[in-house]
Design a protein around this motif. Structure first.
Motif, short mmCIF file in Angstrom:
data_model
loop_
_atom_site.label_atom_id
_atom_site.label_comp_id
_atom_site.label_asym_id
_atom_site.label_seq_id
_atom_site.Cartn_x
_atom_site.Cartn_y
_atom_site.Cartn_z
N ARG A 285 0.84 -1.20 0.00
CA ARG A 285 0.00 0.00 0.00
C ARG A 285 0.87 1.25 0.00
N SER A 286 1.89 1.25 0.85
CA SER A 286 2.79 2.39 0.93
C SER A 286 3.54 2.59 -0.38
N ARG A 287 3.99 1.48 -0.97
CA ARG A 287 4.73 1.57 -2.24
C ARG A 287 3.82 2.10 -3.35
N PHE A 288 2.57 1.64 -3.36
CA PHE A 288 1.64 2.12 -4.38
C PHE A 288 1.42 3.63 -4.26
N ILE A 289 1.26 4.10 -3.02
CA ILE A 289 1.07 5.54 -2.80
C ILE A 289 2.29 6.32 -3.29
N GLU A 290 3.47 5.81 -2.96
CA GLU A 290 4.70 6.51 -3.34
C GLU A 290 4.86 6.55 -4.86
N GLU A 291 4.62 5.43 -5.52
CA GLU A 291 4.76 5.40 -6.97
C GLU A 291 3.70 6.26 -7.65
N THR A 292 2.51 6.28 -7.06
CA THR A 292 1.46 7.14 -7.61
C THR A 292 1.86 8.61 -7.49
N ARG A 293 2.47 8.96 -6.36
CA ARG A 293 2.91 10.33 -6.16
C ARG A 293 3.93 10.73 -7.23
N TYR A 294 4.93 9.89 -7.45
CA TYR A 294 5.95 10.21 -8.43
C TYR A 294 5.39 10.22 -9.85
N GLY A 295 4.50 9.26 -10.14
CA GLY A 295 3.89 9.22 -11.47
C GLY A 295 3.03 10.44 -11.73
N HIS A 296 2.31 10.87 -10.70
CA HIS A 296 1.46 12.06 -10.81
C HIS A 296 2.30 13.29 -11.15
N LYS A 297 3.44 13.39 -10.49
CA LYS A 297 4.32 14.54 -10.72
C LYS A 297 4.98 14.46 -12.09
N PHE A 298 5.47 13.27 -12.46
CA PHE A 298 6.21 13.10 -13.71
C PHE A 298 5.33 13.39 -14.92
N PHE A 299 4.11 12.85 -14.91
CA PHE A 299 3.23 13.00 -16.07
C PHE A 299 2.37 14.27 -15.99
N GLU A 300 2.56 15.05 -14.90
CA GLU A 300 1.85 16.32 -14.73
C GLU A 300 0.34 16.12 -14.88
N LEU A 301 -0.17 15.16 -14.11
CA LEU A 301 -1.59 14.84 -14.19
C LEU A 301 -2.41 15.86 -13.41
N GLY A 302 -3.61 16.11 -13.88
CA GLY A 302 -4.49 17.06 -13.22
C GLY A 302 -5.94 16.68 -13.37
N LYS A 303 -6.82 17.63 -13.05
CA LYS A 303 -8.26 17.36 -13.10
C LYS A 303 -8.72 16.97 -14.50
N GLU A 304 -8.07 17.58 -15.51
CA GLU A 304 -8.48 17.26 -16.88
C GLU A 304 -8.20 15.81 -17.24
N ASP A 305 -7.32 15.16 -16.47
CA ASP A 305 -7.04 13.74 -16.68
C ASP A 305 -7.92 12.85 -15.80
N GLY A 306 -8.78 13.49 -15.02
CA GLY A 306 -9.61 12.72 -14.10
C GLY A 306 -8.81 12.17 -12.93
N PHE A 307 -7.72 12.87 -12.57
CA PHE A 307 -6.83 12.35 -11.54
C PHE A 307 -6.39 13.51 -10.65
N VAL A 308 -6.73 13.44 -9.38
CA VAL A 308 -6.30 14.46 -8.42
C VAL A 308 -5.62 13.76 -7.26
N LEU A 309 -4.42 14.21 -6.91
CA LEU A 309 -3.66 13.61 -5.82
C LEU A 309 -3.44 14.65 -4.73
N VAL A 310 -3.84 14.31 -3.52
CA VAL A 310 -3.60 15.17 -2.38
C VAL A 310 -2.53 14.51 -1.52
N ASP A 311 -1.35 15.11 -1.43
CA ASP A 311 -0.23 14.55 -0.68
C ASP A 311 -0.30 15.07 0.76
N THR A 312 -0.75 14.24 1.66
CA THR A 312 -0.96 14.67 3.05
C THR A 312 0.27 14.50 3.92
N LYS A 313 1.24 13.71 3.49
CA LYS A 313 2.40 13.48 4.35
C LYS A 313 3.64 13.19 3.51
#
Length: 372
Positions: free
Chosen positions: A198-226
């Motif tokens: 679970r932790s690894r998935f969150i971490e990889e999602t965080r990096y993937g979100h940043k790398f691909f510059e995903l946003g609302k227009e992609d239907g993907f919103v990431l809130v990094d709480t920690k």
């Protein structure tokens, strides 16, 4: 009655045999008229050749000879791999660490594990992580070693069996994998593996979100709480050993843990006893843990090469290498070779910096103690 009438020709080698020595093949036939087929009849030697070269695994259960050949091939495979009989039962073979078994269709998983409460795939959720195959049923979750799942699937492939299907025995929490000629079953791991994935998935999602510059227009919103930062230079060699000890203590299956004195030269900084689930119930195994606080370089094979020589003194079931750096390819190859060597009676576990950090993201108390 003439000899020609008493004997029947094999449709493969064209030799004549007594009729009772030929087997009608359910997968090989010829059409005598439109819509009318007659099955080919093979002698026992030809059946063996067809099974080995063309495969009759899909006929197991429909053809007595294919069923018998499958049982023989599985038995030979199990003997070659050093498997043992599961609780004295025929046709069921247990791996050396009692973590999974293989069996032919003369017995069923429900019969062997005395568990009729099977759940089919549409009643479950599956997720394949980096190291863990996970099953979730409503509010319950179970983790299985991806390495062991792969070993079961490799055994299927080695024996010519495909069409893999998963289901779950709910009472014993056993994952069952079936194919067209045999089945395998695996004991669960602890929820610790689930948390790491679970932790690894969150971490990889965080990096993937940043790398691909995903946003609302992609239907993907990431809130990094920690965001946790790891400054490994803060730790001394001793502090790193203490951190590793606290990590091991936090694992739910571990019963005893202690930092050892005078055995570091043998490759042991920590020893522990863990109680794990197996297909034959709970079993205890000894862990020998070696800690490498290497800030300036990665762990090389030469850093651990003497470990097998220490086995006679330490007598462990699992060698666990923990480092706050990473392993060189040569080190990975050595550990892989140990893991596959039937003459070395221990398993290998490796936690590098990434694995430790993934775990600590779910262990705020330990993280704060060393990095807060």
């Amino acid at each position: 009655m003439s000899q020609e009438e008493e004997y029947v020709r094999c449709d493969r080698c064209f030799e004549h045999f007594p009729a009772e020595e030929l087997e009608e093949c359910p997968s090989s036939w010829h059409e005598v008229k439109h819509g009318i087929t007659i099955g080919h009849q093979f002698c026992s030697d030809c059946c063996v050749e067809v099974f080995q070269n063309e495969g009759c695994q899909s006929d197991v259960g429909n053809c007595d000879r294919a069923t018998k050949l499958m049982a023989e091939h599985l038995k030979n495979y199990a003997e070659k791999k050093g498997f043992s009989s599961y609780e004295g039962k025929e046709h069921v073979y247990l791996d050396a660490f009692k973590a999974f078994c293989l069996a032919d269709f003369s017995v069923s998983p429900e019969e062997i594990f005395e568990d009729e409460a099977s759940l089919l795939p549409d009643e479950l959720e599956f997720f394949e992580g980096k190291e863990t195959f996970m099953v979730k049923q409503v509010d319950k979750k179970f983790s299985f070693s991806k390495v062991l799942v792969s070993e079961v699937l490799e055994a299927f492939e080695d024996l010519g069996c495909y069409k893999d299907r998963f289901y779950f025995l709910n009472k014993r929490h056993v994952l069952v994998v079936t194919s067209d000629g045999m089945w395998g079953a695996l004991a669960p791991r602890t929820e610790e593996a689930f948390d790491v994935e679970r932790s690894r998935f969150i971490e990889e999602t965080r990096y993937g979100h940043k790398f691909f510059e995903l946003g609302k227009e992609d239907g993907f919103v990431l809130v990094d709480t920690k965001m946790m930062e790891f400054d490994w230079s803060k730790l001394t060699d001793q502090k790193f050993v203490e951190l590793c000890c606290d990590i091991v203590k936090s694992l739910p299956q571990v019963a005893k843990v202690r930092i050892t004195e005078g055995t570091s030269d043998l490759g042991q900084d920590i020893e522990a006893i863990e109680v794990i689930s197996s297909l034959v119930g709970k079993i205890k195994q000894k862990l020998t843990i070696q800690c490498k606080h290497f800030l300036a370089r990665k762990v090389a094979s030469s850093d651990i090469a003497q470990l097998p020589n220490s086995y006679s003194q330490l007598k462990f079931d699992v060698f666990w290498l923990m480092t706050d750096n990473y392993l060189l390819p040569s080190c990975h190859r050595m550990l892989d070779a140990w893991d596959k060597d039937d003459d070395l009676p221990f398993k290998v576990v490796r936690w590098d910096r990434k694995k430790i950090e993934d775990y600590l993201r779910n262990q705020a108390e330990i993280y704060t103690r060393y990095f807060g």
